[in-house]
Design a protein around this motif. Sequence first.
Motif, PDB file in Angstrom:
ATOM      1  N   THR A  46      43.736  19.165  49.668  1.00  5.65           N
ATOM      2  CA  THR A  46      43.618  17.811  49.126  1.00  5.65           C
ATOM      3  C   THR A  46      44.716  16.881  49.617  1.00  5.65           C
ATOM      4  OG1 THR A  46      44.866  18.481  47.149  1.00  5.65           O
ATOM      5  CG2 THR A  46      42.466  18.628  47.037  1.00  5.65           C
ATOM      6  N   CYS A  47      45.627  17.389  50.448  1.00  7.15           N
ATOM      7  CA  CYS A  47      46.710  16.592  51.006  1.00  7.15           C
ATOM      8  C   CYS A  47      46.137  15.432  51.829  1.00  7.15           C
ATOM      9  CB  CYS A  47      47.595  17.480  51.881  1.00  7.15           C
ATOM     10  SG  CYS A  47      48.713  16.604  52.997  1.00  7.15           S
ATOM     11  N   TYR A  48      46.764  14.278  51.760  1.00  7.68           N
ATOM     12  CA  TYR A  48      46.253  13.105  52.461  1.00  7.68           C
ATOM     13  C   TYR A  48      46.201  13.335  53.970  1.00  7.68           C
ATOM     14  CZ  TYR A  48      46.355  10.275  48.240  1.00  7.68           C
ATOM     15  OH  TYR A  48      46.093   9.780  47.002  1.00  7.68           O
ATOM     16  N   TYR A  49      47.199  14.012  54.525  1.00  7.41           N
ATOM     17  CA  TYR A  49      47.151  14.245  55.967  1.00  7.41           C
ATOM     18  C   TYR A  49      46.057  15.234  56.322  1.00  7.41           C
ATOM     19  CZ  TYR A  49      47.657  16.168  60.495  1.00  7.41           C
ATOM     20  OH  TYR A  49      47.341  16.603  61.757  1.00  7.41           O
ATOM     21  N   TYR A  50      45.977  16.355  55.588  1.00  4.88           N
ATOM     22  CA  TYR A  50      44.977  17.361  55.931  1.00  4.88           C
ATOM     23  C   TYR A  50      43.564  16.842  55.735  1.00  4.88           C
ATOM     24  CZ  TYR A  50      48.424  21.016  56.612  1.00  4.88           C
ATOM     25  OH  TYR A  50      49.457  21.774  57.103  1.00  4.88           O
ATOM     26  N   ARG A  51      43.370  15.916  54.800  1.00  6.78           N
ATOM     27  CA  ARG A  51      42.052  15.301  54.668  1.00  6.78           C
ATOM     28  C   ARG A  51      41.669  14.626  55.987  1.00  6.78           C
ATOM     29  NH1 ARG A  51      42.107  11.962  48.971  1.00  6.78           N
ATOM     30  NH2 ARG A  51      43.596  13.300  47.884  1.00  6.78           N
ATOM     31  N   LYS A  52      42.582  13.833  56.509  1.00  2.00           N
ATOM     32  CA  LYS A  52      42.335  13.166  57.791  1.00  2.00           C
ATOM     33  C   LYS A  52      42.053  14.197  58.879  1.00  2.00           C
ATOM     34  CE  LYS A  52      44.893  10.834  61.467  1.00  2.00           C
ATOM     35  NZ  LYS A  52      46.198  10.286  61.875  1.00  2.00           N
ATOM     36  N   ALA A  53      42.819  15.299  58.874  1.00  2.00           N
ATOM     37  CA  ALA A  53      42.694  16.301  59.925  1.00  2.00           C
ATOM     38  C   ALA A  53      41.326  16.964  59.905  1.00  2.00           C
ATOM     39  CB  ALA A  53      43.798  17.347  59.778  1.00  2.00           C
ATOM     40  N   TYR A  54      40.916  17.468  58.748  1.00  2.00           N
ATOM     41  CA  TYR A  54      39.635  18.188  58.769  1.00  2.00           C
ATOM     42  C   TYR A  54      38.432  17.271  58.620  1.00  2.00           C
ATOM     43  CZ  TYR A  54      40.028  18.422  53.567  1.00  2.00           C
ATOM     44  OH  TYR A  54      40.154  18.148  52.226  1.00  2.00           O
TER      45      TYR A  54
ATOM     46  N   TYR B 119      27.225   7.831  54.452  1.00  2.24           N
ATOM     47  CA  TYR B 119      28.644   8.035  54.172  1.00  2.24           C
ATOM     48  C   TYR B 119      28.937   7.580  52.748  1.00  2.24           C
ATOM     49  CZ  TYR B 119      33.704   7.474  54.333  1.00  2.24           C
ATOM     50  OH  TYR B 119      35.036   7.558  54.069  1.00  2.24           O
ATOM     51  N   THR B 120      29.411   8.484  51.935  1.00  2.00           N
ATOM     52  CA  THR B 120      29.722   8.158  50.532  1.00  2.00           C
ATOM     53  C   THR B 120      31.208   8.289  50.234  1.00  2.00           C
ATOM     54  OG1 THR B 120      29.250  10.443  49.870  1.00  2.00           O
ATOM     55  CG2 THR B 120      27.433   8.879  49.753  1.00  2.00           C
ATOM     56  N   GLY B 121      32.000   8.652  51.246  1.00  5.35           N
ATOM     57  CA  GLY B 121      33.438   8.758  51.026  1.00  5.35           C
ATOM     58  C   GLY B 121      33.772   9.827  50.000  1.00  5.35           C
ATOM     59  N   GLU B 122      34.735   9.521  49.160  1.00  4.58           N
ATOM     60  CA  GLU B 122      35.160  10.470  48.118  1.00  4.58           C
ATOM     61  C   GLU B 122      34.665   9.997  46.751  1.00  4.58           C
ATOM     62  OE1 GLU B 122      39.366  10.671  48.657  1.00  4.58           O
ATOM     63  OE2 GLU B 122      39.226  11.882  50.481  1.00  4.58           O
ATOM     64  N   THR B 123      33.423   9.548  46.732  1.00  2.84           N
ATOM     65  CA  THR B 123      32.845   9.024  45.492  1.00  2.84           C
ATOM     66  C   THR B 123      31.933  10.017  44.792  1.00  2.84           C
ATOM     67  OG1 THR B 123      30.964   8.042  46.665  1.00  2.84           O
ATOM     68  CG2 THR B 123      32.944   6.682  46.418  1.00  2.84           C
ATOM     69  N   ARG B 124      31.631  11.150  45.439  1.00  2.00           N
ATOM     70  CA  ARG B 124      30.726  12.135  44.867  1.00  2.00           C
ATOM     71  C   ARG B 124      31.300  13.534  45.034  1.00  2.00           C
ATOM     72  NH1 ARG B 124      24.816  10.140  47.239  1.00  2.00           N
ATOM     73  NH2 ARG B 124      24.885   8.005  46.414  1.00  2.00           N
ATOM     74  N   LEU B 125      30.715  14.477  44.291  1.00  2.00           N
ATOM     75  CA  LEU B 125      31.104  15.874  44.459  1.00  2.00           C
ATOM     76  C   LEU B 125      30.715  16.347  45.854  1.00  2.00           C
ATOM     77  CD1 LEU B 125      30.024  17.419  41.033  1.00  2.00           C
ATOM     78  CD2 LEU B 125      32.360  17.168  41.880  1.00  2.00           C
ATOM     79  N   PRO B 126      31.504  17.208  46.492  1.00  2.00           N
ATOM     80  CA  PRO B 126      32.758  17.775  45.988  1.00  2.00           C
ATOM     81  C   PRO B 126      34.004  16.949  46.335  1.00  2.00           C
ATOM     82  CG  PRO B 126      32.182  18.840  48.037  1.00  2.00           C
ATOM     83  CD  PRO B 126      31.093  17.842  47.762  1.00  2.00           C
ATOM     84  N   LEU B 127      33.841  15.931  47.204  1.00  2.00           N
ATOM     85  CA  LEU B 127      35.025  15.230  47.709  1.00  2.00           C
ATOM     86  C   LEU B 127      35.716  14.387  46.655  1.00  2.00           C
ATOM     87  CD1 LEU B 127      33.889  14.154  51.282  1.00  2.00           C
ATOM     88  CD2 LEU B 127      35.078  16.210  50.547  1.00  2.00           C
ATOM     89  N   ILE B 128      35.033  14.065  45.577  1.00  2.00           N
ATOM     90  CA  ILE B 128      35.698  13.293  44.526  1.00  2.00           C
ATOM     91  C   ILE B 128      36.830  14.088  43.889  1.00  2.00           C
ATOM     92  CG2 ILE B 128      34.210  14.039  42.620  1.00  2.00           C
ATOM     93  CD1 ILE B 128      34.264  11.121  41.627  1.00  2.00           C
ATOM     94  N   LEU B 129      36.777  15.413  44.047  1.00  2.00           N
ATOM     95  CA  LEU B 129      37.833  16.274  43.502  1.00  2.00           C
ATOM     96  C   LEU B 129      39.143  16.122  44.264  1.00  2.00           C
ATOM     97  CD1 LEU B 129      35.763  19.535  42.808  1.00  2.00           C
ATOM     98  CD2 LEU B 129      36.415  17.732  41.204  1.00  2.00           C
ATOM     99  N   GLN B 130      39.105  15.413  45.410  1.00  2.00           N
ATOM    100  CA  GLN B 130      40.349  15.169  46.138  1.00  2.00           C
ATOM    101  C   GLN B 130      41.350  14.398  45.284  1.00  2.00           C
ATOM    102  OE1 GLN B 130      40.674  16.704  48.883  1.00  2.00           O
ATOM    103  NE2 GLN B 130      39.162  16.237  50.447  1.00  2.00           N
ATOM    104  N   ASN B 131      40.858  13.701  44.288  1.00  2.00           N
ATOM    105  CA  ASN B 131      41.735  12.875  43.461  1.00  2.00           C
ATOM    106  C   ASN B 131      42.657  13.685  42.561  1.00  2.00           C
ATOM    107  OD1 ASN B 131      40.685  10.295  44.337  1.00  2.00           O
ATOM    108  ND2 ASN B 131      38.827  10.790  43.219  1.00  2.00           N
TER     109      ASN B 131
END
Length: 272
Positions: free
Chosen positions: A112-120, A140-152
């Motif tokens: 969930t690190c900001y840099y590793y998000r960019k990397a992968y 493209y829904t960004g981090e607005t839905r599961l599972p990526l919303i868990l990045q928060n």
Amino acid sequence: MEAHTVTSTETGVHAPPRPRLPVPSLRTDRWWVPPLLTVVGLSIFVIYATFRAFQQNYYWVSDYHYLTPFYSPCMSNGCLEGAAHFGRFLPDHPLIPYAALSLPLLLLFRLTCYYYRKAYYRSFWLSPPACAVPEPHSRYTGETRLPLILQNVHRYFFYAAVIISVINTYDAILAFQSPEGFGLGLGNIILVTNVVLLWCYTLSCHSCRHVTGGRLKHFSKHPVRYWLWTKVSALNTRHMEFAWITIGTLILTDLYVFLVASGAIADPRIIG
């Protein structure tokens, strides 16, 4: 053709699609090299770390109290005597890592690190693979839905990473021992260097920057927090470098402990 008017609601993930081009990309440089190198680097680390976490052997050098960070804290009933600094209470099973309490938290902290998000995002998900290169996804829904919303929840894994860094520091201090008492060897230098760099990566986290200086309206009224914020901000500019450097030092530290514990090499001693 009727012109399309962008309203105030059509922004971010709801913005209209980009104009279609007759070619996949207008870029002529080797834009694919950085994503490819990221895939290779992260894959090597994941494969190596997974193998070592489940090997359950060659992680502890009893003479010098060297404990690899991949097994810290060692809390399994199968941990060797002396390696379990905080007790042994986890079941001993081939599918359960000896450091089963810390490894998932560290993995989630990095994922969930900001840099590793960019990397992968760019390398594995191709979202997007590079600047000015279209992504293959139709939506493209960004981090607005599961599972990526868990990045928060990254900020909460930061606190766990701080605790684990304290434990790694404790391990490095305990390693200054030898059969004759205080000791210093090449392994101590490697362990301490790894811990220092892990602290740099942890404290350069964007969440740490928010903890030290966030929610303040007037820095002048909080000089201590402002001083901390400036120091963390300076580290934060090198967060990407520390992310990659610590991947290397983790592998190096674990590999060194493995070689000494297996008897493949001897630890060069300076004292003791």
